[in-house]
Design a protein around this motif. Structure first.
Motif, mmCIF file in Angstrom:
data_model
loop_
_atom_site.group_PDB
_atom_site.id
_atom_site.type_symbol
_atom_site.label_atom_id
_atom_site.label_comp_id
_atom_site.label_asym_id
_atom_site.label_seq_id
_atom_site.Cartn_x
_atom_site.Cartn_y
_atom_site.Cartn_z
ATOM 1 N N ASN A 46 0.833 -1.213 0.000
ATOM 2 C CA ASN A 46 0.000 0.000 0.000
ATOM 3 C C ASN A 46 0.863 1.256 0.000
ATOM 4 O OD1 ASN A 46 -2.243 -1.585 0.135
ATOM 5 N ND2 ASN A 46 -2.908 -0.905 2.152
ATOM 6 N N ILE A 47 1.939 1.204 0.745
ATOM 7 C CA ILE A 47 2.842 2.352 0.830
ATOM 8 C C ILE A 47 3.459 2.636 -0.537
ATOM 9 C CG2 ILE A 47 5.039 3.127 1.817
ATOM 10 C CD1 ILE A 47 4.218 1.550 4.373
ATOM 11 N N SER A 54 1.312 9.103 -6.195
ATOM 12 C CA SER A 54 1.492 10.527 -5.879
ATOM 13 C C SER A 54 2.615 11.154 -6.709
ATOM 14 C CB SER A 54 1.744 10.727 -4.386
ATOM 15 O OG SER A 54 2.965 10.159 -3.994
ATOM 16 N N VAL A 55 3.713 10.432 -6.895
ATOM 17 C CA VAL A 55 4.807 10.945 -7.723
ATOM 18 C C VAL A 55 4.346 11.078 -9.173
ATOM 19 C CG1 VAL A 55 7.078 10.363 -8.699
ATOM 20 C CG2 VAL A 55 6.682 10.139 -6.253
ATOM 21 N N LEU A 56 3.612 10.092 -9.656
ATOM 22 C CA LEU A 56 3.121 10.124 -11.033
ATOM 23 C C LEU A 56 2.169 11.294 -11.258
ATOM 24 C CD1 LEU A 56 3.128 8.731 -13.776
ATOM 25 C CD2 LEU A 56 1.202 7.355 -12.978
ATOM 26 N N ILE A 57 1.286 11.555 -10.330
ATOM 27 C CA ILE A 57 0.342 12.668 -10.472
ATOM 28 C C ILE A 57 1.075 14.000 -10.492
ATOM 29 C CG2 ILE A 57 -1.497 13.933 -9.278
ATOM 30 C CD1 ILE A 57 -2.626 11.182 -8.447
ATOM 31 N N VAL A 82 2.442 20.610 -0.927
ATOM 32 C CA VAL A 82 1.611 20.832 0.260
ATOM 33 C C VAL A 82 0.402 19.902 0.229
ATOM 34 C CG1 VAL A 82 0.140 22.513 1.441
ATOM 35 C CG2 VAL A 82 2.403 23.192 0.624
ATOM 36 N N LEU A 83 -0.228 19.780 -0.920
ATOM 37 C CA LEU A 83 -1.365 18.876 -1.074
ATOM 38 C C LEU A 83 -0.945 17.424 -0.820
ATOM 39 C CD1 LEU A 83 -4.362 18.808 -1.830
ATOM 40 C CD2 LEU A 83 -3.661 18.515 -4.205
ATOM 41 N N LYS A 84 0.229 17.080 -1.273
ATOM 42 C CA LYS A 84 0.743 15.725 -1.056
ATOM 43 C C LYS A 84 0.955 15.463 0.439
ATOM 44 C CE LYS A 84 4.550 12.816 -2.638
ATOM 45 N NZ LYS A 84 5.729 12.770 -3.483
ATOM 46 N N MET A 85 1.423 16.475 1.161
ATOM 47 C CA MET A 85 1.608 16.318 2.610
ATOM 48 C C MET A 85 0.273 16.098 3.319
ATOM 49 S SD MET A 85 4.525 19.033 3.608
ATOM 50 C CE MET A 85 5.570 19.583 2.291
ATOM 51 N N VAL A 86 -0.767 16.768 2.849
ATOM 52 C CA VAL A 86 -2.101 16.558 3.418
ATOM 53 C C VAL A 86 -2.534 15.115 3.173
ATOM 54 C CG1 VAL A 86 -4.535 17.197 3.199
ATOM 55 C CG2 VAL A 86 -2.779 18.974 3.252
ATOM 56 N N PHE A 87 -2.313 14.615 1.959
ATOM 57 C CA PHE A 87 -2.670 13.231 1.649
ATOM 58 C C PHE A 87 -1.835 12.230 2.443
ATOM 59 C CE2 PHE A 87 -4.451 14.890 -2.484
ATOM 60 C CZ PHE A 87 -5.772 14.655 -2.121
ATOM 61 N N VAL A 88 -0.602 12.580 2.767
ATOM 62 C CA VAL A 88 0.228 11.712 3.604
ATOM 63 C C VAL A 88 -0.411 11.568 4.984
ATOM 64 C CG1 VAL A 88 2.424 11.617 4.874
ATOM 65 C CG2 VAL A 88 2.415 12.032 2.415
ATOM 66 N N VAL A 89 -0.859 12.677 5.547
ATOM 67 C CA VAL A 89 -1.503 12.628 6.865
ATOM 68 C C VAL A 89 -2.776 11.781 6.801
ATOM 69 C CG1 VAL A 89 -2.647 14.011 8.642
ATOM 70 C CG2 VAL A 89 -0.493 14.797 7.652
ATOM 71 N N VAL A 90 -3.565 11.960 5.758
ATOM 72 C CA VAL A 90 -4.783 11.161 5.593
ATOM 73 C C VAL A 90 -4.441 9.684 5.426
ATOM 74 C CG1 VAL A 90 -6.757 10.733 4.073
ATOM 75 C CG2 VAL A 90 -6.139 13.077 4.684
ATOM 76 N N PHE A 91 -3.415 9.394 4.654
ATOM 77 C CA PHE A 91 -2.994 8.010 4.433
ATOM 78 C C PHE A 91 -2.535 7.357 5.739
ATOM 79 C CE2 PHE A 91 0.181 4.780 3.313
ATOM 80 C CZ PHE A 91 -0.542 4.002 2.429
ATOM 81 N N LEU A 92 -1.886 8.142 6.599
ATOM 82 C CA LEU A 92 -1.350 7.597 7.856
ATOM 83 C C LEU A 92 -2.352 7.627 9.008
ATOM 84 C CD1 LEU A 92 2.300 8.945 7.781
ATOM 85 C CD2 LEU A 92 1.520 6.620 7.357
ATOM 86 N N LEU A 93 -3.555 8.119 8.783
ATOM 87 C CA LEU A 93 -4.564 8.145 9.844
ATOM 88 C C LEU A 93 -4.822 6.786 10.485
ATOM 89 C CD1 LEU A 93 -7.311 10.729 8.865
ATOM 90 C CD2 LEU A 93 -5.849 10.724 10.878
ATOM 91 N N PHE A 111 8.213 6.355 5.847
ATOM 92 C CA PHE A 111 8.986 7.556 5.553
ATOM 93 C C PHE A 111 10.321 7.315 4.849
ATOM 94 C CE2 PHE A 111 6.010 9.543 8.518
ATOM 95 C CZ PHE A 111 5.659 10.627 7.737
ATOM 96 N N ILE A 112 10.926 6.169 4.990
ATOM 97 C CA ILE A 112 12.150 5.918 4.223
ATOM 98 C C ILE A 112 11.834 5.871 2.728
ATOM 99 C CG2 ILE A 112 13.954 4.214 3.726
ATOM 100 C CD1 ILE A 112 14.213 3.806 6.738
ATOM 101 N N PRO A 113 10.830 5.085 2.294
ATOM 102 C CA PRO A 113 10.467 5.154 0.869
ATOM 103 C C PRO A 113 9.936 6.523 0.459
ATOM 104 C CG PRO A 113 9.511 3.196 1.865
ATOM 105 C CD PRO A 113 10.100 4.011 2.966
ATOM 106 N N TYR A 114 9.266 7.225 1.379
ATOM 107 C CA TYR A 114 8.743 8.556 1.072
ATOM 108 C C TYR A 114 9.870 9.478 0.627
ATOM 109 C CZ TYR A 114 6.762 13.203 1.808
ATOM 110 O OH TYR A 114 6.363 14.505 1.646
ATOM 111 N N PHE A 115 10.957 9.492 1.379
ATOM 112 C CA PHE A 115 12.071 10.375 1.034
ATOM 113 C C PHE A 115 12.811 9.909 -0.214
ATOM 114 C CE2 PHE A 115 11.621 11.570 5.594
ATOM 115 C CZ PHE A 115 11.258 12.885 5.359
ATOM 116 N N ILE A 116 12.867 8.614 -0.445
ATOM 117 C CA ILE A 116 13.485 8.113 -1.677
ATOM 118 C C ILE A 116 12.647 8.527 -2.885
ATOM 119 C CG2 ILE A 116 14.107 6.032 -2.974
ATOM 120 C CD1 ILE A 116 14.845 4.777 -0.216
ATOM 121 N N PHE A 117 11.335 8.344 -2.792
ATOM 122 C CA PHE A 117 10.447 8.749 -3.889
ATOM 123 C C PHE A 117 10.462 10.268 -4.064
ATOM 124 C CE2 PHE A 117 8.744 4.490 -3.574
ATOM 125 C CZ PHE A 117 8.291 4.225 -4.852
#
Length: 132
Positions: A46-47, A54-57, A82-93, A111-117
């Protein structure tokens, strides 16, 4: 559709797909080798799907704007981040709201894959950001 847009988009999708698959396989192997019995709140597939989409969009929107002659893409890029950060918070809820005692492993898995992506995304978009 602009031929340059299609060429850039195809190359980026190919790089993203190959990179995500290789990173996912490495991540899965390390988790199975180091923590074989650990269950995580958010499955790693899922991650990786979340990060890839998100990267593709973001890349597609920036590439589309650039292809249509709008070379000022810094402001849309920041807005999309900024929008992506909002979606990160929603994804991690589900992780934030879970009763799991140890949430650090799940956070590290995210977050390790997050920073790589993110690094791949900025590297890919860099040519658009530096063109004035």
């Amino acid at each position: 559709m602009n031929e340059a847009f299609k060429k850039r988009q195809t190359l980026m999708v190919l790089q993203l797909f190959v990179g995500a698959v290789v990173l996912y396989m490495l991540h899965s192997y390390l988790l199975n080798a180091l923590l074989p019995s650990r269950e995580f709140v958010i499955p790693i597939w899922n991650i990786y799907v979340f990060h890839s989409i998100s990267v593709l969009i973001v890349y597609t929107i920036i590439n589309f704007r650039f292809s249509n002659g709008k070379t000022q893409v810094f402001n849309p890029f920041i807005l999309l981040m900024v929008l992506k950060m909002v979606f990160v918070v929603v994804f991690l809820l589900p992780l934030f709201l879970s009763d799991t005692v140890d949430k650090i492993g799940d956070a590290v898995n995210f977050f390790i894959p997050y920073f790589i992506f993110l690094a791949f995304e900025v590297y890919s978009i860099n040519r658009f950001l530096t063109t004035e």
